[in-house]
Enzyme design. Structure first.
Site, PDB file in Angstrom:
ATOM      1  CG  ASP A  78      -0.583   0.153   2.748  1.00 31.34           C
ATOM      2  OD1 ASP A  78       0.853  -1.040   2.516  1.00 31.34           O
ATOM      3  OD2 ASP A  78      -0.683   0.897   3.550  1.00 31.34           O
ATOM      4  CD  GLU A 145       4.143   0.614   6.893  1.00 29.27           C
ATOM      5  OE1 GLU A 145       5.167   0.313   7.605  1.00 29.27           O
ATOM      6  OE2 GLU A 145       3.448   1.092   6.215  1.00 29.27           O
TER       7      GLU A 145
END
Length: 513
Positions: A78, A145
């Site tokens: 991400d 994350e």
């Protein structure tokens, strides 16, 4: 149109540009995960995916290295979605537009996603290579994350088998990260009611004129004649922003802190009524923009405009070095139908101005190493509620909890509700691991210089994974990435090539089991 195809290593930049073409902000990684799975299938590599979306791709050892320790190469898929206020970009649909600017690759008025897209690209390039010598590789791709460490927190203890892990989420070359801060999300809510502007003043007792030194505001109910108001929209923009861990100690302008201060002064000095306040969009980014909408009694209009002009000059001078493009803009706007009930708004503004913000404490050994901090990340209005989100970081768990308790007490004192979630541990450094020695030798070979060892105030997944896999050894390395979590994010082109070769050098020197 591809713009990075001539950069070296070409395989790394090809994969990175592929990732740029796929929208992948935090919590929206499904398509990029499908892309990684399709890659594994194309190259006949075994893979598995868990319930939250994490992926492990396994590549067998090359000939002659079958007896080497398996090694885990890890990256998160991400990215932080940040853009300039005047940029039209939908992070759920639009591709990132990378471009070459001198010695760097940047995006076009958005975050680039080199954090951690370069790490993903390097791992994919290694997986498809037929010339790099290595033992068995587990390529571990985690999700979410940046906003919750969801992937790492939900990794099952049998999902990985290797003993060594290279995390690729660091941002300074020839530096080995061995530890990081833990984190805790703080969420505060304040409900409120709205009032009509005409409920502002008693016509028989108009408010007295106030100097810029100000005085406490007394709110008087209207009995007969509506007060005369003028509305303004105040915008703070073009700040440097940045990573709320790496840059928190640099005293950069903080849009939410400044807008809350201006709002409180406007209430105290000019009997301002607030109809809107908001700023920030990501918990782990220093806010770059914030907005305030106020209604001012007409008798104070000129002094209010003068006050904002003075603040613009003062703040511009304060942040000349850290935020050279600082902008504080004020313009008249239409009167709102309602404003937030004044007494409640005053409570919320006082709370915003008292919450611990920025560096809270430093390590005794060096003032340059932050131990505990708080970032006033987001102020938002939703459904008659003002929501405040903060990210607390600390390498000391007790201190982190003490800070949370202090903030909770303040919030409840001012009539708010405090909730905390996503409490993840600090990664405590191990200075004598076998993997560290291998990594130091590899970086010395590639960079021809002794690598720096560091503990950072950012959050890395190694701390969480270390609790799940206590026998595992970790290091984190990466290329040179400047201004992560902001639209000024850039990655140094030459450092990517050196980073790629550093990972390859580690792989070639992993010992036998």
């Amino acid at each position: 149109m591809r713009k990075l195809q001539n950069l070296n290593p070409q395989s790394v930049w090809k994969h990175f540009e592929d990732i740029c073409f796929i929208p992948h902000p935090s919590k929206h990684e499904k398509v990029v995960c499908e892309h990684i799975i399709q890659f594994a299938e194309k190259h006949n590599l075994l893979y598995k995916q868990d319930e939250v979306g994490n992926i492990v791709i396994t590549k067998p050892a090359t000939t002659g290295m079958e007896q080497c320790e398996p090694i885990i190469l890890q990256a998160h898929v991400d990215m932080v979605p940040q853009k300039n206020a005047d940029t039209e970009h939908d992070f759920l649909r639009d591709a990132i537009q990378p471009r070459i600017v001198g010695n760097f690759v940047k995006a076009t008025n958005t975050t680039l996603g080199a954090d951690n897209g370069i790490g993903v690209a390097v791992i994919l390039a290694i997986l498809e290579s037929t010339t790099i010598a290595h033992g068995c590789i587990e390529a571990f791709f985690t999700v979410d994350e940046e906003t919750g460490m969801t992937g790492a927190l939900n990794t099952a203890p049998d999902f990985l088998t290797g003993r060594f892990m290279i995390n690729t989420d660091s941002e300074d070359e020839n530096e080995i990260t061995l530890g990081c801060a833990g984190g805790l999300n703080a969420n505060f809510e304040f409900s409120y009611t709205t009032v009509q502007l005409k409920d502002g003043f008693d016509s028989a007792q108009p408010p007295t004129d106030r100097s810029l030194s100000g005085a406490e505001t007394t709110f008087l109910p209207c009995t007969t004649i509506p007060a005369d108001f003028v509305a303004y929209k105040i915008q703070i923009s073009k700040l440097s922003g940045g990573h709320s861990g790496f840059e928190i100690y640099e005293n950069r302008a903080h849009a939410n802190v400044l807008i809350a201060d201006i709002a409180l002064k406007a209430v105290q000095k000019f009997d301002a009524r607030i109809s809107h306040i908001g700023g920030g969009s990501m918990r782990n980014a220093i806010p770059r923009e914030a907005e305030l909408c106020v209604a001012i009694p007409a008798m104070y209009a000129l002094k209010f405009e003068s006050f904002i002009s003075e603040m613009a000059v003062i703040l511009k001078n304060i942040y000349t070095e850290t935020d050279p493009n600082f902008s504080l803009h004020c313009e008249k706007t239409e009167l709102p139908q309602t404003t937030i009930e004044p007494t409640r708004m005053l409570q919320i503004l006082q709370l915003l101005n008292q919450l611990p913000q920025g560096v809270v404490s430093v390590e005794q050994e060096t003032a340059a190493m932050v131990r505990t901090s708080s970032n006033l990340s987001i102020i938002a209005i939703k459904n008659a509620t003002i929501e405040i989100q903060c990210l607390l970081r600390s390498s000391n768990n007790d201190e982190k909890q003490a800070l949370a308790q202090c903030m909770q007490a303040l919030v409840e004192l001012y009539g708010g509700i405090a909730k905390f979630d996503t409490n993840y541990p600090a990664w405590q450094p191990v200075w004598n691991s076998q993997l560290l020695e291998i990594t130091k030798q590899a970086l010395q070979t590639v960079y021809n210089a002794t690598p720096k060892l560091s503990v950072v105030h950012a959050g890395l997944e190694c701390g969480i994974l270390g609790e799940k896999f206590p026998a595992m050894e970790f290091v984190s390395i990466g290329p040179n990435i400047n201004n992560p979590h902001s639209p000024d994010e850039e990655v140094e082109i030459a450092s990517v090539e050196r980073f790629f070769y550093a990972v390859c050098e580690i792989l070639r020197n992993v010992p036998e089991k």
